[in-house]
Design an enzyme around this catalytic site. Structure first.
Site, mmCIF file in Angstrom:
data_model
loop_
_atom_site.group_PDB
_atom_site.id
_atom_site.type_symbol
_atom_site.label_atom_id
_atom_site.label_comp_id
_atom_site.label_asym_id
_atom_site.label_seq_id
_atom_site.Cartn_x
_atom_site.Cartn_y
_atom_site.Cartn_z
ATOM 1 N N LYS A 177 80.931 55.418 40.114
ATOM 2 C CA LYS A 177 80.936 54.820 38.937
ATOM 3 C C LYS A 177 82.386 54.968 38.196
ATOM 4 C CE LYS A 177 79.963 53.176 34.993
ATOM 5 N NZ LYS A 177 79.731 51.647 34.568
ATOM 6 N N LYS A 245 86.489 56.331 27.223
ATOM 7 C CA LYS A 245 85.835 57.598 27.744
ATOM 8 C C LYS A 245 85.836 57.666 29.058
ATOM 9 C CE LYS A 245 81.490 57.084 28.171
ATOM 10 N NZ LYS A 245 80.393 56.956 29.162
#
Ligand code: NA7
Length: 293
Positions: A177, A245
């Site tokens: 991911k 992030k």
């Protein structure tokens, strides 16, 4: 056979539409969100609102979390706040727990260890596909964990997603991911830079997209994001703060394993600059604002 009870923590841009699809598939659903009002549409559609994260976890045959970032997830699982914390300790032995937040592979492994010690089956299960995929039930799941645990969870995953990839042991889902979001962030940043060059030279940005999407530089993500950047409408589908992030998480991972990520480091600076200079919550396509100031 009665359907397993699914509990769901985190009803943000992604969580809420995922829950609507679980209800449509007929799963008994218990939900909890820090801001309770975000559960309203789900309660109307038949979900039960738990009074705390702990209470939601205690009711679960299968618990799913999808919250912002590693600190938010640690707060929900192990925090001491009576409302938002302590979910992990109240999970039943034998329950399945899937985390679909994007967090570090290290945190996924920490949860896996704690789960193994308590007889809980844990899958790291981050998603890609954005709010569009979440609404359509066409998310793509990147799974780390035991194959048998994935098989047990498959009916629940299939209610929310169209492709489920088993990638390896716990941590594998989060690793892929982070690599995926590195790619998406760099593609969008590269397009923004090319667009700045073309428009700066006095030509319409549409000229660039027309050629690009007919060429080998064509890109699926830019089918969606190029029009957004040409219009300058940055309503968040995937918020820039979260992409920022994820770039930080990718850089942390690179650092830990000794893999330099120079393009990622440069892109994070660009995203940082836009994040720092905007007050509203913007989609990550707003990285183009770097050249618009
Ligand atoms: P959103 O729409 O920003 O939603 C974030 C969710 O996380 C939302 O439900 C928040 O509750 C919740 N949250 C954030 N911090 C906390 C703490 N400390 N305690 C409990 N709950 C918290 O993000 P998305 O849905 O787009 O994305 C979620 C994840 O998927 C993220 O990791 C992405 O990178 C991928 P709130 O409603 O603000 O009270």
């Amino acid at each position: 056979v009665p359907q397993p009870t699914v509990s769901f923590i985190g009803l943000g841009l992604m969580g809420r539409p995922m829950c609507h699809n679980l209800l449509k598939a007929g799963f008994p659903l218990v939900v909890w969100n820090r801001t309770a009002s975000r559960a309203d549409s789900l309660v109307s559609a038949g979900a039960r609102l738990a009074a705390s994260a702990k209470e939601a976890a205690a009711a679960a045959d299968i618990l799913i979390t999808i919250v912002s970032d590693p600190p938010a997830l640690e707060e929900v699982l192990w925090g001491s706040n009576a409302n938002s914390g302590g979910a992990f300790a109240s999970l039943k032995k034998g329950a399945t727990y899937m985390d679909s937040s994007t967090v570090s592979p290290a945190l996924a492994r920490k949860i896996a260890q704690a789960s193994a010690a308590r007889g809980i089956r844990f899958l790291d299960a981050p998603v890609t596909g954005g709010t569009w995929g979440a609404e359509k039930g066409e998310l793509l799941f990147m799974i780390g964990g035991e194959a048998a645990d994935l098989e047990a969870a498959r009916p629940v995953l299939s209610a929310m997603g169209k492709k489920i990839f088993h990638l390896g042991p716990n941590g594998a889902g989060q690793t892929i991911k982070l690599a995926m979001n590195l790619l998406l962030a760099l593609e969008v940043d590269a397009f923004a830079e090319a667009l700045a060059l073309v428009t700066g030279a006095g030509f319409a940005g549409e000229k660039l997209t027309e050629v690009m999407q007919a060429s080998m530089a064509r890109s699926g993500v830019l089918d969606v994001k190029a029009p957004v950047m040409l219009k300058g409408d940055y309503t968040p589908s995937f918020p820039l703060r979260l992409m920022h992030k994820d770039l930080s998480l990718a850089l942390d991972l690179g650092n830990q394993i000794g893999v330099p990520l120079p393009a990622t480091a440069a892109a994070r600076e660009t995203y940082s600059s836009v994040k720092g200079s905007s007050k509203e919550d913007l989609d990550y396509a707003a990285v183009f604002k770097f050249w618009k100031k």
